[in-house]
Design a protein around this motif. Structure first.
Motif, PDB file in Angstrom:
ATOM      1  N   ASN A   1       0.226   6.531  -1.234  1.00 18.33           N
ATOM      2  CA  ASN A   1       1.441   5.774  -0.991  1.00 18.33           C
ATOM      3  C   ASN A   1       2.528   6.747  -0.574  1.00 18.33           C
ATOM      4  O   ASN A   1       2.901   7.633  -1.328  1.00 18.33           O
ATOM      5  CB  ASN A   1       1.866   5.033  -2.266  1.00 18.33           C
TER       6      ASN A   1
ATOM      7  N   LYS B   1      -1.099  -6.790  -1.601  1.00 11.86           N
ATOM      8  CA  LYS B   1      -2.399  -7.353  -2.003  1.00 11.86           C
ATOM      9  C   LYS B   1      -2.948  -6.623  -3.228  1.00 11.86           C
ATOM     10  O   LYS B   1      -3.337  -7.231  -4.219  1.00 11.86           O
ATOM     11  CB  LYS B   1      -3.449  -7.207  -0.877  1.00 11.86           C
ATOM     12  N   THR B   2      -2.977  -5.291  -3.111  1.00 11.07           N
ATOM     13  CA  THR B   2      -3.576  -4.503  -4.194  1.00 11.07           C
ATOM     14  C   THR B   2      -2.739  -4.637  -5.458  1.00 11.07           C
ATOM     15  O   THR B   2      -3.279  -4.728  -6.564  1.00 11.07           O
ATOM     16  CB  THR B   2      -3.683  -3.022  -3.765  1.00 11.07           C
ATOM     17  N   HIS B   3      -1.427  -4.675  -5.283  1.00 15.03           N
ATOM     18  CA  HIS B   3      -0.525  -4.820  -6.424  1.00 15.03           C
ATOM     19  C   HIS B   3      -0.859  -6.098  -7.198  1.00 15.03           C
ATOM     20  O   HIS B   3      -0.964  -6.098  -8.428  1.00 15.03           O
ATOM     21  CB  HIS B   3       0.919  -4.837  -5.920  1.00 15.03           C
TER      22      HIS B   3
ATOM     23  N   TYR C   1       7.187  -0.832   0.511  1.00 15.20           N
ATOM     24  CA  TYR C   1       8.056  -1.637  -0.372  1.00 15.20           C
ATOM     25  C   TYR C   1       8.480  -0.770  -1.559  1.00 15.20           C
ATOM     26  O   TYR C   1       7.670  -0.066  -2.148  1.00 15.20           O
ATOM     27  CB  TYR C   1       7.259  -2.854  -0.854  1.00 15.20           C
TER      28      TYR C   1
ATOM     29  N   THR D   1      -1.372  -4.130   5.908  1.00 15.40           N
ATOM     30  CA  THR D   1      -1.006  -3.046   4.980  1.00 15.40           C
ATOM     31  C   THR D   1       0.402  -3.290   4.439  1.00 15.40           C
ATOM     32  O   THR D   1       1.235  -3.931   5.089  1.00 15.40           O
ATOM     33  CB  THR D   1      -1.005  -1.670   5.686  1.00 15.40           C
ATOM     34  N   ASN D   2       0.636  -2.757   3.266  1.00 13.81           N
ATOM     35  CA  ASN D   2       1.943  -2.871   2.611  1.00 13.81           C
ATOM     36  C   ASN D   2       2.392  -4.319   2.427  1.00 13.81           C
ATOM     37  O   ASN D   2       3.558  -4.660   2.616  1.00 13.81           O
ATOM     38  CB  ASN D   2       3.015  -2.099   3.406  1.00 13.81           C
TER      39      ASN D   2
END
Ligand SMILES: Nc1ncnc2c1ncn2[C@@H]1O[C@H](COP(=O)(O)OP(=O)(O)OP(=O)(O)O)[C@@H](O)[C@H]1O
Length: 605
Positions: A304, A88-90, A341, A84-85
């Motif tokens: 988030n 990846k999704t970004h 982040y 997580t964080n």
């Protein structure tokens, strides 16, 4: 009547995917909504049926062959694997934005909202499609949806499936499996935990697609703390206290607010989605006065949040039948929310409330996530319906049960838990509903173990069966004032869930559920009542000065206005709905059983 499945396993009969059948017998308990089982209407297009034997009908060994549009393409699949964080999704969303057309498929409504909002803000027109929403944006060639709503017939340049490790989830996993095998996208980005990689490799190779793997590390370090906090008095700004029931989340908020130094927001599954977003916004924004979060494990995925430190108040959760320890992947998923982040914190921290839980926390954080071995699968509606047709007077409940008993699957798949769907089908079996309608009611997001929501579903189905339409008035009985205590808040949440169910049904049976506009308006009004109540519901009224109250109200209004501007959509018109004097009702659903009173755990500051 004998018919054949034109898209049955024949196509792949000799491929490696078809080897190693096994029968499915055991069915574990299911608690989450089975909406997942519902394919969007267009997903079934092209599924022509003709004669075949019962054995072929229950043959689920080649699910890749259920999706002709995807099989006609040589898809490039990019797996973004990391904790997580880790961004990846970004990274996947950047490629989605740059594409001429695309779709984002997320595990939660709130994630779909967030992505639609992000893309529209970046001048990429993006529709929003969830079980309860269809928000069209003029000229949009992108869509953000919940994974269950993904189209397996509309070809796009880029698709993103978030949290792909959920394909091994017992109840919702089959929707992820369907998206993986069926999305007709030239490039398909899969974001998730690396534990899913070996299984993904296998399924992707069997489907004839190509795979590229990108690995990620956390953007900010996650630092396990050596000691527990031991008391809620030592809670600090930026802390997120994680509990595993609504009742405990409320208890924590009560304890923190009564201490006076900090103010606590709450996020848990039963809260209206709008209220969850409001609470997250109050927590994330500086100078709202709200600086601590009490959350259920729903916090592990989705919103988030600017969390400095995650504090586990317990390391076990109730799984519907008994308490069990959290699994290492669950612990890591929740702990990983700390240290987002771009927030003001240099790292994320994680600890426990109780010292005796610390050893287990450290063990879980150090453990490797077990590699996923098989993906969840559920037959399409047509397969179930054809199976039922082969047996005289077979109702949906029996069809599901017998299908599951006879189903054959390859070694990389397991049959979905179907207990919730089965319970609802049993509840409705006395109504002379066509199979298709019974199926729609059974896969609705109604928790069969929730007496209010299941009795609402039964009222809707009965009215629909008897009169052809179910009026939204059946869902009414809504208290109009903001909740003054936890019990009143619970009735608002239940009223919201009933209206949400009506809206869900109205998207699938439009003629039978014609009151969507009224249901939406009432649902919005209730969401507003919940939002208004949340910031002060537990706090001791004596402890809040007049000045504090007026400051809170101002912050709340500003936040709501900002969110209205953000979303600019129908559901944010609820304040307006409220001023239109919604009707007065006494209780949520007439005749609904009263929830059993349980012994309360005490949290003290
Ligand atoms: N390169 C980047 N520039 C700016 N912000 C970023 C970048 N990468 C990630 N972020 C931000 O960091 C946060 C976490 O990123 P992201 O959601 O992509 O992580 P993730 O690995 O997908 O985590 P999860 O599995 O929890 O969703 C988000 O708020 C995201 O916008």
């Amino acid at each position: 009547m004998m018919r054949i499945l034109a898209l049955s396993g024949e196509v792949f009969r000799h491929s490696s995917l078809c080897q190693g059948h096994r029968s499915f017998k055991a069915v574990a308990a299911l608690r989450s909504p089975l909406e997942a089982i519902a394919p969007p209407p267009e997903a079934e297009e092209g599924f022509e049926a003709a004669a075949h034997s019962a054995a072929h009908l229950t043959d689920l060994t080649c699910p890749a062959s259920w999706y002709p549009a995807a099989r006609m393409m040589r898809r490039r699949i990019v797996a973004h694997m990391g904790p997580t964080n880790s961004g990846k999704t970004h990274a996947a969303l950047s490629e989605l934005k740059a594409a001429g057309s695309g779709v984002y498929c997320g595990p939660l409504r709130l994630l779909a909202w967030e992505v639609a909002e992000k893309l529209n803000a970046d001048n990429v027109p993006c529709n929003l499609i969830t079980g309860q929403e269809r928000r069209k944006v003029p000229g949009a060639r992108h869509a953000a949806c919940t994974v269950e709503m993904a189209s397996v017939t509309r070809t796009v340049e880029v698709a993103v499936v978030d949290e792909i490790q959920m394909l091994a989830d017992g109840s919702r996993g089959h929707a992820f499996t369907r998206a993986l095998l069926g999305l007709p996208a030239a490039t398909l980005h899969l974001c998730g935990d690396a534990a899913a990689l070996p299984l993904l490799r296998q399924l992707i190779a069997d489907a004839g697609d190509t795979l590229e793997v990108r690995t990620y590390e956390r953007l900010l370090p996650l630092v396990p703390q050596p000691a527990a906090i031991t008391s809620l008095k030592t809670v600090r700004r930026g802390d997120c206290l994680v509990a595993f029931s609504r009742r405990d989340v409320h208890g924590i908020k009560r304890a923190i607010d009564s201490h006076g130094a900090l103010k606590c927001c709450m996020v848990y599954g039963a809260l209206p989605a709008e209220a969850r977003t409001q609470q997250a916004t109050l927590f994330n924004r500086p100078r709202t006065g709200f600086n601590v979060m009490a959350a259920s494990d729903a916090v592990g995925m989705g919103l988030n949040l600017n969390i400095r430190r995650v504090v586990f108040t317990s390391m076990e959760k109730f799984d519907g039948t008994s308490f069990r320890p959290l699994t290492p992947p669950e612990v890591k998923q929740i702990a990983g929310r700390a240290g987002r982040y771009g927030s003001k914190f240099a790292c994320g921290q994680v600890t426990c409330l109780n010292e005796e839980d610390m050893a287990y926390l450290h063990t879980c954080l150090a453990a490797e996530n077990p590699v996923l071995e098989s993906a969840c699968l559920f037959p399409r509606y047509q397969q179930l319906a054809l199976f039922a047709e082969q047996h005289e007077d077979m109702n949906l409940a029996d069809a599901i049960e017998q299908f599951a008993e006879r189903a054959t699957l390859s070694d990389h798949f397991f049959f979905s838990d179907y207990e919730a769907m089965h319970k609802l089908a049993l509840m409705l079996r006395h109504l002379p509903l066509p199979m298709r309608d019974a199926y729609t009611f059974a896969i609705s997001p109604a928790d069969p173990d929730d007496p209010i929501i299941s009795s609402a579903l039964l009222s809707f189905a009965t009215a629909y069966c008897q009169r052809g339409t179910a009026n939204v008035a059946l869902a009414q009985s809504v208290p109009v004032r903001p909740a003054r205590n936890e019990a009143e808040l619970a009735s608002l949440e239940a009223a919201y869930a009933v209206l949400d169910l009506y809206v869900w049904l109205s998207h699938r049976m439009e003629d039978g559920f014609p009151g969507r506009a009224a249901a939406l308006q009432q649902r919005s009004a209730i969401a507003a009542l919940v939002e208004e109540a949340l910031p002060r519901i537990i706090a001791d009224p004596e402890a809040i000065s007049r000045r504090q109250k007026s400051r809170e109200r101002k912050v709340l209004m500003e936040t709501t206005r900002a969110m209205q501007e953000h979303f600019n959509g129908a559901s944010w018109d609820r304040k307006l709905g409220l001023t239109l004097a919604p009707p007065v009702y006494d209780h949520v659903v007439p005749g609904a059983p009263v929830p059993v009173k349980r012994k309360r755990k005490k949290y003290s500051a």
